[in-house]
Design an enzyme around this catalytic site. Structure first.
Site, PDB file in Angstrom:
ATOM      1  CG  ASN A  17      49.325  98.693 -77.886  1.00 20.55           C
ATOM      2  OD1 ASN A  17      48.380  98.492 -78.654  1.00 20.55           O
ATOM      3  ND2 ASN A  17      49.214  98.594 -76.572  1.00 20.55           N
ATOM      4  CE  LYS A  67      48.227 102.044 -75.280  1.00 22.62           C
ATOM      5  NZ  LYS A  67      48.267 102.393 -73.886  1.00 22.62           N
ATOM      6  CG  HIS A 121      48.859  96.164 -72.897  1.00 22.04           C
ATOM      7  ND1 HIS A 121      48.164  97.107 -72.178  1.00 22.04           N
ATOM      8  CD2 HIS A 121      49.840  96.831 -73.550  1.00 22.04           C
ATOM      9  CE1 HIS A 121      48.707  98.307 -72.404  1.00 22.04           C
ATOM     10  NE2 HIS A 121      49.730  98.163 -73.241  1.00 22.04           N
ATOM     11  CD  GLU A 141      46.076 100.274 -72.013  1.00 16.79           C
ATOM     12  OE1 GLU A 141      45.758  99.871 -73.144  1.00 16.79           O
ATOM     13  OE2 GLU A 141      46.852 101.238 -71.839  1.00 16.79           O
ATOM     14  CD  GLU A 198      54.033  97.918 -72.116  1.00 19.08           C
ATOM     15  OE1 GLU A 198      54.354  98.758 -72.951  1.00 19.08           O
ATOM     16  OE2 GLU A 198      52.885  97.444 -72.033  1.00 19.08           O
ATOM     17  N   GLY A 214      50.976 105.568 -70.633  1.00 19.81           N
ATOM     18  CA  GLY A 214      50.040 106.625 -71.004  1.00 19.81           C
ATOM     19  C   GLY A 214      49.980 107.769 -70.013  1.00 19.81           C
ATOM     20  CB  SER A 231      55.572 107.684 -70.910  1.00 16.58           C
ATOM     21  OG  SER A 231      54.242 107.628 -70.419  1.00 16.58           O
TER      22      SER A 231
HETATM   23  C1  PEP Z   1      51.563 100.683 -74.152  1.00 15.12           C
HETATM   24  O1  PEP Z   1      50.402 100.852 -74.462  1.00 15.12           O
HETATM   25  O2  PEP Z   1      52.031  99.542 -74.158  1.00 15.12           O
HETATM   26  C2  PEP Z   1      52.367 101.838 -73.787  1.00 15.12           C
HETATM   27  C3  PEP Z   1      53.593 101.657 -73.386  1.00 15.12           C
HETATM   28  O3  PEP Z   1      51.756 103.075 -73.890  1.00 15.12           O
HETATM   29  P1  PEP Z   1      52.471 104.520 -73.795  1.00 15.12           P
HETATM   30  O4  PEP Z   1      53.711 104.474 -74.646  1.00 15.12           O
HETATM   31  O5  PEP Z   1      51.467 105.489 -74.304  1.00 15.12           O
HETATM   32  O6  PEP Z   1      52.820 104.747 -72.348  1.00 15.12           O
END
Ligand code: PEP
Length: 252
Positions: free
Chosen positions: A9, A11, A95, A97, A167, A173, A212
């Site tokens: 992703n 972003k 997601h 966000e 997630e 992040g 992460s």
């Molecule tokens: C994501 O944006 O779905 C995500 C898992 O981000 P990160 O790997 O940076 O934690």
């Protein structure tokens, strides 16, 4: 047998040139026969261009979100049909966000899941709890609610052609990853929850972990029996790192 997936992703990062360079680097380093499926999710405006670059390659293309409506006066939105038109095969829905910053609720996410499937896009349904939910023992309650909204609207059979990504919001992040045991416990719970409706679909549905993930922790997460790959944010912006995660997924 559930073929694992590693999805990047991207972003809202990078310029047009940066995005093109990243996909060129990924294509250059992608093994001919990766055990895991590889998907990238660039920003909307670069989808068409990246779509051209990945056509007839082993890397698949997805969008980061989709409108729940098919067409019309929805300024700023992008429909499932449009995504299909520019070469997408997958789309993220729900997601964290989108849920947290843009207030997308479970019902809207479920409608987006349905909109994606109506155009034969594979939706990746993201679910996951806040830190305060986890600390108050509400992880399963939150994940059940997010999952049930889709099952109630679309039916459990819809999951057969979808993908789920667990997630935890506190891991996205933040550099703070769920331990392999924490991830496995929620993945097993998700499978169990789907199994309450249909055991066959529960066994076949792919459940990715996101939060992460890096090359250094991917192998132990992907070694868990109910973890079928990863949804990768930050680490997907570095081709070498992302390809190392892909390799770790293939050797599980
Ligand atoms: C994501 O944006 O779905 C995500 C898992 O981000 P990160 O790997 O940076 O934690």
């Amino acid at each position: 047998m559930r073929r694992p997936i590693v999805a990047g992703n991207w972003k809202m990062h990078g310029t047009r040139a940066d995005n093109a360079r990243l996909i060129e680097e990924l294509l250059g380093g992608h093994p001919d026969r990766a055990a895991a499926e590889c998907l990238v999710f660039p920003p909307f405006v670069y989808l068409q261009e990246i779509g051209r670059l990945v056509r007839d390659t082993p890397i698949g293309l997805g969008a980061q979100s989709v409108c729940a409506e098919a067409q019309g006066a929805f300024t700023g939105e992008v429909s499932a049909g449009m995504l299909k038109d520019v070469g997408c095969s997958h789309v993220l829905v729900g997601h964290s966000e989108r849920r947290w910053i843009y207030h997308e609720d479970d019902q809207l996410v479920a409608r987006k899941f349905a909109a994606a499937q109506s155009k034969s896009l594979v939706p990746i349904l993201c679910v996951g709890e806040h830190l305060w939910d986890r600390e108050n023992g509400r992880t399963e309650e939150v994940v059940s609610r997010q999952l049930d909204a889709v099952i109630d609207l679309c039916g459990v059979a819809a999951l057969e052609s979808g993908i789920i990504a667990y997630e935890p919001m506190w891991a996205i992040g933040t550099g703070r990853t769920a331990t392999p045991e924490q991830a496995q416990a929620v993945h097993a719970f998700i499978r169990e929850r789907i199994g309450g409706r249909d055991a066959k679909i529960a066994k076949a549905t792919r459940v990715l972990y996101g939060g992460s993930v890096k090359a250094s922790n991917a192998a132990e997460l992907f070694a868990q029996p109910d973890v079928d790959g990863g949804l990768i944010g930050g680490a997907s912006l570095n081709a070498e790192e992302f390809l190392a995660i892909l390799a770790a997924c293939g050797s599980r």
